[in-house]
Design a protein around this motif. Structure first.
Motif, mmCIF file in Angstrom:
data_model
loop_
_atom_site.group_PDB
_atom_site.id
_atom_site.type_symbol
_atom_site.label_atom_id
_atom_site.label_comp_id
_atom_site.label_asym_id
_atom_site.label_seq_id
_atom_site.Cartn_x
_atom_site.Cartn_y
_atom_site.Cartn_z
ATOM 1 N N PHE A 1 0.961 -1.198 -0.039
ATOM 2 C CA PHE A 1 0.074 0.065 0.033
ATOM 3 C C PHE A 1 0.974 1.234 -0.008
ATOM 4 N N ALA A 2 0.940 2.008 -1.095
ATOM 5 C CA ALA A 2 1.795 3.190 -1.089
ATOM 6 C C ALA A 2 0.850 4.385 -0.756
ATOM 7 N N VAL A 3 0.842 4.944 0.218
ATOM 8 C CA VAL A 3 0.209 5.922 0.680
ATOM 9 C C VAL A 3 0.587 7.296 0.424
ATOM 10 N N ILE A 4 -0.108 8.059 -0.595
ATOM 11 C CA ILE A 4 0.398 9.398 -1.140
ATOM 12 C C ILE A 4 -0.567 10.493 -0.254
ATOM 13 N N SER A 5 0.084 11.601 0.353
ATOM 14 C CA SER A 5 -0.323 12.643 0.835
ATOM 15 C C SER A 5 0.329 13.936 0.360
ATOM 16 N N ASP A 6 1.659 13.654 -0.308
ATOM 17 C CA ASP A 6 2.462 14.758 -0.891
ATOM 18 C C ASP A 6 1.652 15.441 -1.928
ATOM 19 N N PRO A 7 1.192 16.812 -1.576
ATOM 20 C CA PRO A 7 0.394 17.313 -3.015
ATOM 21 C C PRO A 7 1.258 17.174 -4.295
ATOM 22 N N ALA A 8 2.610 17.329 -4.351
ATOM 23 C CA ALA A 8 3.234 17.075 -5.691
ATOM 24 C C ALA A 8 2.807 16.213 -6.238
ATOM 25 N N ILE A 9 2.914 14.863 -5.461
ATOM 26 C CA ILE A 9 2.667 13.551 -5.922
ATOM 27 C C ILE A 9 1.336 13.087 -6.281
ATOM 28 N N LYS A 10 0.643 13.835 -5.664
ATOM 29 C CA LYS A 10 -1.004 13.498 -6.016
ATOM 30 C C LYS A 10 -1.120 14.368 -7.495
ATOM 31 N N GLY A 11 -0.562 15.406 -7.473
ATOM 32 C CA GLY A 11 -0.645 16.149 -8.927
ATOM 33 C C GLY A 11 -0.128 15.414 -9.984
ATOM 34 N N LYS A 12 0.950 14.649 -9.820
ATOM 35 C CA LYS A 12 1.467 13.870 -10.679
ATOM 36 C C LYS A 12 0.792 12.669 -11.241
ATOM 37 N N VAL A 13 -0.056 12.100 -10.265
ATOM 38 C CA VAL A 13 -0.894 11.006 -10.203
ATOM 39 C C VAL A 13 -2.218 11.376 -11.000
ATOM 40 N N ARG A 14 -2.724 12.497 -10.517
ATOM 41 C CA ARG A 14 -3.961 13.258 -11.287
ATOM 42 C C ARG A 14 -3.546 13.508 -12.942
ATOM 43 N N ALA A 15 -2.496 13.938 -13.280
ATOM 44 C CA ALA A 15 -2.041 14.344 -14.428
ATOM 45 C C ALA A 15 -1.970 13.124 -15.259
ATOM 46 N N ALA A 16 -1.135 12.068 -14.672
ATOM 47 C CA ALA A 16 -1.103 10.871 -15.441
ATOM 48 C C ALA A 16 -2.767 10.153 -15.776
ATOM 49 N N ALA A 17 -3.168 10.132 -14.552
ATOM 50 C CA ALA A 17 -4.465 9.290 -14.752
ATOM 51 C C ALA A 17 -5.414 9.920 -15.556
ATOM 52 N N MET B 1 -2.673 1.174 -15.495
ATOM 53 C CA MET B 1 -2.170 2.166 -14.360
ATOM 54 C C MET B 1 -0.858 2.191 -13.967
ATOM 55 N N ASN B 2 -0.163 1.658 -15.235
ATOM 56 C CA ASN B 2 1.507 1.419 -14.951
ATOM 57 C C ASN B 2 2.263 2.725 -14.404
ATOM 58 N N PHE B 3 1.689 3.786 -14.601
ATOM 59 C CA PHE B 3 2.438 5.064 -14.217
ATOM 60 C C PHE B 3 2.485 5.062 -12.921
ATOM 61 N N LEU B 4 1.702 4.351 -12.184
ATOM 62 C CA LEU B 4 1.579 4.289 -10.393
ATOM 63 C C LEU B 4 2.948 3.452 -10.084
ATOM 64 N N THR B 5 3.388 2.511 -10.821
ATOM 65 C CA THR B 5 4.498 1.761 -10.389
ATOM 66 C C THR B 5 5.609 2.890 -10.455
ATOM 67 N N GLU B 6 6.043 3.753 -11.320
ATOM 68 C CA GLU B 6 6.969 4.404 -11.438
ATOM 69 C C GLU B 6 6.881 5.775 -10.516
ATOM 70 N N ILE B 7 5.739 6.392 -10.674
ATOM 71 C CA ILE B 7 5.185 7.422 -9.487
ATOM 72 C C ILE B 7 5.544 6.930 -7.992
ATOM 73 N N CYS B 8 5.395 5.847 -7.667
ATOM 74 C CA CYS B 8 5.365 5.168 -6.346
ATOM 75 C C CYS B 8 6.720 4.742 -6.160
ATOM 76 N N GLY B 9 7.644 4.453 -7.214
ATOM 77 C CA GLY B 9 8.956 3.988 -6.940
ATOM 78 C C GLY B 9 8.852 2.428 -6.564
ATOM 79 N N ARG B 10 7.994 1.641 -7.179
ATOM 80 C CA ARG B 10 7.798 0.311 -6.839
ATOM 81 C C ARG B 10 8.604 -0.637 -7.863
ATOM 82 N N PRO B 11 8.985 -1.605 -7.475
ATOM 83 C CA PRO B 11 9.717 -2.615 -8.475
ATOM 84 C C PRO B 11 8.749 -3.084 -9.295
ATOM 85 N N SER B 12 9.378 -3.637 -10.528
ATOM 86 C CA SER B 12 8.490 -3.966 -11.834
ATOM 87 C C SER B 12 7.804 -5.528 -11.325
ATOM 88 N N THR B 13 8.069 -6.095 -10.453
ATOM 89 C CA THR B 13 7.606 -7.414 -9.912
ATOM 90 C C THR B 13 6.255 -7.157 -9.507
#
Ligand code: IYR
Length: 224
Positions: free
Chosen positions: A71-87, A177-189
């Motif tokens: 569970f990657a919990v996002i509260s940073d407004p800059a990261i939320k902004g990136k998620v919104r833009a990509a979504a 939803m692949n952009f979430l992997t990159e934005i959240c810094g998760r591994p490709s597995t």
């Protein structure tokens, strides 16, 4: 992996019949008030509440008890902004033609479109990932089993826990939803499973009539 080692079941509680019935009805009464809310307020939510709900999610059953979720919990407004833009970028192509006519028709009663302001407004976005590999111990790298089923159940627990705590959620699944992997810094597995938007409903929030129609018991069950 350790061998089978039984210990007594301690947490289980049995209730008298009346109480069992009352508890079952009370739970139904509470969970049926849950609805996906698409107008989420910016009102802050305490991190401790989110942590407790995530602990509840983490108790879900899973394949070989590998608990193949993150569970990657996002509260940073800059990261939320990136998620919104990509979504929203994905959603624009979805609504502009990637989705079939049938699919768009099915979405009409929900009133959704490519604009996702809640992805920035909500105090928390929880990006949920399924881990194809892992195991129980930190650093383990064995195969996980029934990953989608396990993550789905844990997500159900999380949604129920958040509702129980008095918070609204929205299950958002931009595709892909692949952009979430990159934005959240998760591994490709890890595979993004769902993005859960969490917060209080905005003042005057509405839900579609469509969402209030739940299939009656007779329609969803057979008793053999
Ligand atoms: N991901 C899109 C479309 C969408 C699809 C389904 I199926 C829904 O139940 C709701 C929305 C969006 O978020 O708008």
């Amino acid at each position: 992996m350790t061998d089978y080692q039984p210990i007594p079941l301690e947490g289980f509680r049995e209730y008298p019949q009346d109480e069992m019935r009352a508890r079952a009805e009370a739970f139904y009464g509470e969970i049926k008030r849950r609805h996906t809310v698409r107008q989420i307020s910016g009102r802050p939510v305490s991190r401790e509440v989110i942590e407790a709900c995530l602990r509840a999610a983490g108790t879900a059953p899973s394949g070989a008890n590998h608990q193949p979720w993150h569970f990657a919990v996002i509260s940073d407004p800059a990261i939320k902004g990136k998620v919104r833009a990509a979504a929203e970028e994905e959603e624009r192509t979805f609504y502009a033609g990637r989705a079939s006519e049938d699919w768009l028709e099915a979405l009409k009663p929900l009133g959704t479109d490519e604009n996702k302001p809640y992805l920035e407004a909500a105090p928390y976005l929880i990006a949920i990932f399924g881990q194809r590999r892992g195991g129980i111990e930190p650093g383990e790298n064995v195969k996980n089993y029934y990953v989608t089923e396990s993550v789905g159940i844990a997500t159900g627990f999380l949604i129920a826990a958040l509702h129980h705590a008095g918070l609204a959620t929205l299950t958002h699944t931009p595709a892909p939803m692949n952009f979430l992997t990159e934005i959240c810094g998760r591994p490709s597995t890890e595979k993004p499973f769902l993005l859960l938007v969490v917060g209080y409903p905005a003042e005057g929030a509405t839900i579609p009539v469509h969402a209030t129609i739940k299939k009656p018991l007779e329609q969803i069950t057979s008793w053999l």
